[in-house]
Structure formats: structure tokens, C-alpha cells
Design an enzyme around this catalytic site. Structure first.
Site, short mmCIF file in Angstrom:
data_model
loop_
_atom_site.label_atom_id
_atom_site.label_comp_id
_atom_site.label_asym_id
_atom_site.label_seq_id
_atom_site.Cartn_x
_atom_site.Cartn_y
_atom_site.Cartn_z
N GLU A 8 14.44 2.97 -0.88
CA GLU A 8 15.64 2.52 -1.59
C GLU A 8 15.37 1.82 -2.91
O GLU A 8 16.22 1.80 -3.79
CB GLU A 8 16.48 1.64 -0.66
CG GLU A 8 17.12 2.49 0.41
CD GLU A 8 17.69 1.69 1.56
OE1 GLU A 8 18.89 1.44 1.56
OE2 GLU A 8 16.92 1.34 2.47
N GLY A 32 8.63 -0.85 2.47
CA GLY A 32 9.48 0.33 2.31
C GLY A 32 9.65 0.75 0.86
O GLY A 32 9.61 -0.07 -0.06
N ARG A 81 0.84 -1.19 0.00
CA ARG A 81 0.00 0.00 0.00
C ARG A 81 0.88 1.25 0.00
O ARG A 81 1.86 1.32 0.75
CB ARG A 81 -0.86 -0.03 1.27
CG ARG A 81 -1.88 1.07 1.36
CD ARG A 81 -3.09 0.72 0.52
NE ARG A 81 -3.96 1.88 0.36
CZ ARG A 81 -4.81 2.31 1.29
NH1 ARG A 81 -4.93 1.66 2.43
NH2 ARG A 81 -5.56 3.37 1.07
MO1 MOS Z 1 19.92 3.45 3.92
S1 MOS Z 1 21.54 3.05 2.79
O1 MOS Z 1 19.69 2.03 4.76
O2 MOS Z 1 20.07 4.88 4.74
#
Ligand code: MOS
Length: 765
Positions: free
Chosen positions: A732, A729, A656
Site C-alpha cells: 500500500e 509491508g 528487507r
Molecule cells: Mo487493503 S485496502 O488493506 O486491501
């Protein structure tokens, strides 16, 4: 992280099924209201108006400014220091070297204990030993920054140099296998992949190389520190207030609560904003000099003191059967590291869970070099691991004359290929389908060099993006409900510009049945309940779970406080829900009492409840990852080799999405950083001197506006039933897969495979 993962693995074996969070999906994961809405960032107007105060902007009475000097040799000893001229220079309050620095313990190195945040286990300015080229050898404090900089330049050093390992090739020849890679086995073998590869109908066996990178956050690393007796206050720019405070306490022999860390605003982190030598030296200098100290590294200073992503050499070998499924998948290689830290750049992690194959071999080694400790940098491992793996898949698809997306479809696994456990939620094929449609993938000609407009060769490429779901243990949240009908949520977490405070205010408002403007989120201060680090794309889930726990505690207390005179009298916590600024019985509109009414009747100004999040056992029970499909179109000049990314699209599957606006920025920011990784970024480590020779934004090239085309981002928005709010998350994953998508597009445009980053025009000529 390895210690934590080990502890959780033990816990999950002991835990009965019913303990598992995620056994019952979070009811908010499907609720439409505040969650998902593109709410603008709370900190936005403050930053635009210059009202947000960063670590280097805190003014304290009697403050002095710090400057550092850096070693110019790589290994050896300081044989002579002459500080007389510096001490006599105008405005100087202190010149500190190893000879007069206070005695300090080495910082516990990251991952050696739950809150350890040390960059390495080396003592900081305690002896004459030099361990890397750029190591701080003197700290000068003066009335102004200019006076400190000037005085630092007057110190004379002589050194005795010793041989150092500064060649990656030499270090690689003595590579070692680490005990584990962030708690995972360093290598895994399923079947005999090498033997299977030999007999495969189609095969490729290739080597890819990636360079060092520096995070280059816009905000320079800085701290303003002050002692009050034995109590230390640090205004810092950090992704981990609790870890930094705990580690500083170990260094100075203090109790954890004697160090207060504040970090309300951080101008970009990407893994780099942690504890490095400069905060320790500023605190030591402040103690010695008896005055508050401000230290702000120069851009060069960041390259000398703050480690980045490290060099890797990776082998990917793939063997396929005529039907397009995989017989063998091999991903191995080496990353440069030091003997003083433990950050092995987990580039084989993607290959462990992405694709089905009869035989799998993954394994990685480290090569010890004499250099500044490397560290995590956005998508550590995954960003460069997907470069190698996803380029190799493109090369295999071409060898098989198969569309690369079709190849991904044929190797889609039913369960995690190395751990054998079920995926919590995985819609990679769907992300490819949607992305391909939106991007116009059907217009790609698989024959390289077949599309040309004038001097410009045009090509398209795609690649898989992936990053694990992490939730960190140990976070606690406090909810303070006040009689004016407002809630303040408190947790020592971090806002680096990604929208934490905004998204968690949205979350808490929805969770408590309050209007968004009645809720505020306080963070970035160790005086609040302990948070978890902002790293590993884990913070939203970690805070989310703590807020769930605190809201459950709050419901219990509210029912107690409401008592038998309330319409809620006699109800148990699981019979009520938060709605319209109060609690109500499930499916019974008339049994309701507002928070204000409950508090007023009890004659309370406030009710505060604090609770710790449960252990993140969902990570052990399920294989949990975010996914995406990255699509790139490039134009390469046939005469000059100039490479221009003309279009980019990321199609993500990250559970989500909690705030459409901040999420878009996270994905786009990751993709733009990925364009830098693909085309221009490289910290140049001179193998003769061991020194980084381009420590500036003039010579280390990050993408600028003219390098960034229109970037489009779409997502599946399919909730993950095993995470708080159904979200995984997103910080990244945006950078992962980008290097390969660009490289594959460059190949489609030019017919040239570039197996070493960055892809610069000289490599194409
Ligand atoms: Mo990130 S590289 O886990 O801040």
C-alpha cells in the site's frame, strides 16, 4: 481490526519482555540467497496461458446464472413488486425478492468480531426497506447470463421515497466522533496546538478535499456457489477466505466448517474484494432454486454493491519556528460514512507518527450519509491523509523559503511523536537523500513557473510516503515434508497477483534449507490451516511468522524422528540449523542428516507439522512503519491546462525486500494508482439523487498506458530487526504521498495550489 488491536494491547501489558517476537532478530533477515532474488511469479505462465481458473470460470453441472436489479431510490420502501413477466421469460429458474428470499441473519459487520467480514450490519434482501441507491432488490437465476439479464429488466418496482442524507455538507454539520479509529483514539492532543499555532513565526492553516474512489479491479466481483445438503461451497474472488466463510456461516446459521471458500486467483483486490451482498444473494438463490449459481457483477454492479474510498475534508495547520522545527502540527477533519459500517478512513494516521512538533493535535470525525457502505481501499486513510499533510508541508516550506526536503530533515523525530515509543527502524531521511540524488532534485528551481519549454510549464515536487507495519494474529501454517525431499507449505492465504505464492516459496525454501524448486506453497482454500486476510499490507509478515513457527515445530519433530542413531542424536532444536536439504549442527559441518534420510530411516512417507504464529506483539512494543520519498516531474500546458506526469521516482524504506521483481511491481502499481488519485479518479455521487453517476471505466478515469511515464523505484533494503525476515509491508505504501508529490509539482510548474482532488485542467485554468 480494532478488536484485535485492543486484545493485543492487553496481551503486551501482560507479556514479559522475553515473549516478544523480535527480541531476537530473524537470522534470515541478513541472509543473501533466495531471499531478495527477482524470482518470476509462479502464477505468471498460468495466467498468460489462460490456465488459471478464476471464480467466474468454475463450471458446475446444472449451473444457473445470476442477474441483479438495483434500487433507484436512496431511502424508503418498496411498495409494489411485479415479477410475473420475469418469471414467464425464457430460461428463468428463479426470481427472488425480499418476499421469497430465505430468512437470513444480517452479516456481522467487519471489525465487530475477529472474522467478521460483513460490509454492513444491514439484513440482505429481508424486507422492503431501502438504505442506498443501488441496493440489490431482486436476483434472477436463468439458464444463460443473457436470459437472466433480460428477465431482471422485466421486473417492475414502485417505491415510497423518504428524505435521505445525500449532501456531504449537511452530513458534516451533524458530524460525530467515533469511539475509536481502528482501535486508535479518534483524537490526540499533546500541548495546546491551537494556541501555539497563533504565536508561530511561520504558519499555514488550510483545507483539503478528496473525493470517493472505486477500486476498479480488472476482475469483476464474482462467485460460483453450490450447496450439498447443508454444506456450502463458494468459489470466490476474495482477500479473506476465512472471514468470508465464517461470516457466510453466521448468515445462514451454519457451523464455520460447513462453508468451504476457495479463491486461488484474484484479479486485483485493493481492499474491495471482500464479502458484499452478491455472494450472500447467490448462496440464498442457490438454496432456493436447488442448483449451483454463478454470479458475476457487471462493472456498474460493482459500483452499486461494492463500496470504495469515501469523501474527506481535512484541515492541516502547521506552525514553525525560525529554525525550521515545528511548534504546532494540526491535522483534523471529517470523512463520510454510514451508520451501518465502521470504516472511518484513518486519514490522520500519518500525522501521528511522521514529524516532531512541540504541540500536536490530530482528530477525526465521521459524517453519516445514506449511501453504500464505504470500505478500505489501497492505503485507506494514508493515501489521502498524506495528500493533505504533504501538500501542507510544501506550502510551509515555501512560506519559510526552505527546501521541502530540508524541512523534512529538521522535523525528523527521535521517537514516535504521539505514542512516545521507539521506532523499530526508520530511514526516511536516507530515502529522501537517495531519491533526491537519483531524481536530480538539485535541478529544481523553487520559484514557480520558472521552467518552460514551448507551451509546457515544467515543475518538480516531492512528498513523504508512509504506511504502518501490520501483522495479523491467528494465522497458522502447516509444513509437509515428504520422503522425496520436497516441502509443501499450506496456509489459507491469498494471491491477488502480488506474488504471495512465489515469495513464500522462496521464504520456506531458505528457511528449510531446500532448493526453490523443491518447495510449493498452497493457499486460497479454507480447508487449509487458517490464514489471515490479505489486507493492511500485512500478509507477508503474517504468513512469514506462521512459517517460522511451523518450521520450529518441524525441527523438533525431525530431531525426535532422527533419534540417537542419527549424527544429530542428542542435539536440541536451538543447536541445529536447516541446510542442504537437512538439519546440521551449527558450525559443525560433519554433524548433518538430510530430511530424506531421516524420513527413510523412520519409514515415513511424510512428516507434517502445523503451528500458529505468535501474537504480533512487536507492533505494540515498537512504532513500526514503512517510509518512502516520492518524486514527481510534471509538464502542464500553459494554454490548455493539460497535465502530464513526465517522470516519477519512489525511494522506499520498507525493511528487507524479499523479491526485487514482485516488490518493484507492487511499488509501481501503487504509484500508478496514486497518479489516478492525483489526476483523474473520482466516483461522482449525485447529491440530489444519492446515486453514483459514472459507474463505468468510460467515465471513471483510471490511468491508462499513455498517462503513465517512466516510473523508477529504489529502496534502502535495510532490514527491520523486529519483523519476520526483516521485512515490512509494501502493498500500500506506493500509493501514499503520490497525490501530494503531483500537486506540489503542479504548483512548482504553474504557481497554482490545488487543494481538492483530482487535479484536473479546469481547476488550473
Ligand atoms: Mo487493503 S485496502 O488493506 O486491501
Amino acid at each position: 481490526m480494532s478488536l484485535i488491536l485492543k486484545a493485543m494491547k492487553t496481551a503486551v501489558r501482560l507479556a514479559p519482555e522475553s515473549w516478544l517476537p523480535g527480541g531476537t532478530p530473524d537470522p534470515l533477515m541478513n541472509k543473501h540467497g533466495l531471499i531478495g532474488r527477482p524470482v518470476s511469479r509462479i502464477d505468471g505462465p498460468l495466467k498468460v496461458a489462460g490456465a488459471a481458473r478464476f471464480a467466474a470460470e468454475v463450471m458446475l453441472d446444472g449451473i444457473v446464472y445470476a442477474a441483479l436489479r438495483y434500487s433507484t431510490i436512496t431511502r424508503g420502501r418498496i411498495t409494489m413488486v411485479d415479477t410475473a413477466a420475469a418469471e414467464a421469460a425464457p430460461g428463468v429458474a428463479l426470481v427472488m425478492t425480499y418476499r421469497n428470499a430465505p430468512r437470513m441473519k444480517p452479516p456481522p459487520v467487519m471489525m465487530s468480531a475477529p472474522k467478521a467480514a460483513g460490509p454492513s450490519d444491514l439484513p440482505v434482501m429481508q424486507d422492503a426497506e431501502i438504505h442506498w441507491n443501488g441496493q440489490p432488490v431482486a436476483l434472477v437465476l436463468a439458464e444463460t447470463q443473457e436470459q437472466a439479464d433480460h428477465a431482471a429488466s422485466l421486473i417492475c418496482f414502485t417505491y415510497d421515497s423518504e428524505p435521505a442524507i445525500t449532501s456531504f455538507a449537511l452530513a458534516k454539520a451533524k458530524a460525530r466522533t467515533p469511539e475509536n479509529i481502528l482501535g486508535e483514539p479518534a483524537s490526540i492532543e499533546i500541548g495546546d496546538a491551537e494556541a501555539v499555532l497563533k504565536d508561530a513565526a511561520f504558519k499555514i492553516d488550510l483545507t483539503y478535499r478528496t473525493p470517493r474512489h472505486n477500486h476498479n479491479a480488472i476482475e469483476l466481483h464474482a462467485a460460483t456457489v453450490a450447496w450439498d445438503g447443508d454444506n456450502l461451497t463458494v468459489h470466490d474472488a476474495t482477500q479473506g477466505v476465512n472471514g468470508t466463510a465464517w461470516t457466510l456461516a453466521q448468515v445462514f446459521g451454519l457451523k464455520e466448517e460447513q462453508v468451504r471458500l476457495l479463491s486461488p486467483y484474484v484479479g486485483g483486490g485493493f481492499g474491495g474484494k471482500g464479502l458484499w451482498d452478491h455472494q450472500i444473494l447467490a448462496a440464498a438463490g442457490s438454496r432456493l432454486c436447488g442448483r449451483p449459481v454463478r454470479i458475476m457483477l457487471s462493472r456498474e454492479g460493482v459500483y452499486r454493491v461494492v463500496g470504495g474510498r469515501t469523501t474527506t475534508e481535512q484541515r492541516v495547520a502547521l506552525g514553525a519556528k525560525p529554525d525550521g522545527t515545528l511548534a504546532a502540527l494540526i491535522h483534523t477533519g471529517v470523512a463520510a460514512m454510514t451508520t451501518h459500517n465502521a470504516c472511518p478512513e484513518q486519514f490522520t494516521f500519518p500525522a501521528r507518527h511522521l514529524y516532531a512538533a512541540d504541540a500536536i493535535k490530530v482528530g477525526q470525525q465521521v459524517a453519516d450519509m445514506d449511501m453504500l457502505s464505504n470500505t478500505f481501499m489501497r492505503g485507506p486513510g494514508e493515501s489521502i491523509g498524506t495528500y493533505a499533510l504533504e501538500c501542507a508541508f510544501d506550502e510551509l516550506a515555501e512560506a519559510m523559503q526552505l527546501d521541502p526536503i530540508e524541512l523534512r530533515r529538521r522535523v525528523e523525530p527521535e521517537k514516535d511523536p504521539t505514542s512516545g515509543i521507539a521506532f523499530s527502524s526508520r530511514h526516511l531521511v536516507e530515502a529522501y537523500r537517495r531519491g533526491a540524488e537519483r531524481f536530480g532534485w538539485d535541478r529544481r528551481d523553487p520559484t514557480p513557473r520558472s521552467r518552460r519549454e514551448g507551451d509546457w510549464l515544467i515543475g518538480m515536487g516531492c512528498a513523504t510516503a508512509t504506511y504502518p507495519y501490520y501483522r495479523m494474529p491467528g494465522g497458522a501454517a502447516r509444513i509437509r515434508l515428504t520422503v522425496d525431499g520436497r516441502a509443501i507449505v499450506q496456509m489459507a492465504s491469498h494471491e491477488m497477483g502480488m506474488g504471495t505464492a512465489t515469495v513464500q516459496a522462496q521464504h520456506a525454501a531458505e528457511r528449510l534449507g531446500l532448493e526453490y524448486d523443491k518447495v510449493s506453497f498452497e493457499y486460497g482454500d479454507t480447508s487449509l490451516p487458517s490464514g489471515t486476510l490479505a489486507g493492511g499490507s500485512s500478509q507477508t509478515a503474517s504468513i512469514g511468522a506462521a512459517i517460522i513457527a511451523a518450521s520450529e515445530a518441524l525441527t523438533k519433530e525431525l530431531l525426535k524422528l532422527a533419534g540417537n542413531d542419527s549424527p544429530l542424536g542428542g542435539l536440541k532444536p536451538d543447536e541445529v540449523e536447516a541446510r542442504n536439504g537437512g538439519l546440521g549442527k551449527l558450525e559443525e559441518p560433519e554433524r548433518y542428516e538430510s530430511y530424506v534420510s531421516i524420513l527413510k530411516r523412520a519409514q515415513r512417507h511424510e512428516l507434517a507439522c502445523e503451528a500458529e504464529a505468535p501474537l504480533p506483539l512487536e507492533m505494540m512494543k515498537y512504532s513500526m512503519h514503512s517510509y518512502g520519498a516520492q518524486f514527481c516531474e510534471v509538464r502542464v500546458n500553459a494554454v490548455t491546462g493539460e497535465i502530464r506526469v513526465s517522470r516519477f521516482l519512489g525511494s522506499f524504506d520498507c525493511g528487507r525486500i524479499l523479491n526485487a521483481k514482485t516488490a518493484t511491481s507492487q511499488f509501481k502499481g501503487g504509484i500508478i494508482m496514486g497518479l489516478g488519485l492525483a489526476l483523474s479518479e473520482q466516483a461522482l455521487f449525485d447529491e440530489r439523487s444519492g446515486r453514483i453517476i459514472n459507474p463505468s471505466l468510460a467515465e471513471y478515469h483510471v490511468p491508462v498506458h499513455l498517462d503513465v511515464p517512466s516510473v523508477e523505484v529504489i529502496w534502502t533494503d535495510i532490514p527491520d530487526p523486529h519483523s519476520p525476515l526483516g521485512a515490512r509491508g509494501i502493498g500500500e505504501i506506493g500509493i501514499t504521498g503520490v497525490g501530494a508529490a503531483v500537486a506540489n509539482a503542479v504548483y512548482n510548474a504553474t504557481g497554482k495550489r490545488i487543494r481538492e482532488l483530482p487535479i484536473t485542467l479546469d481547476k488550473l485554468m
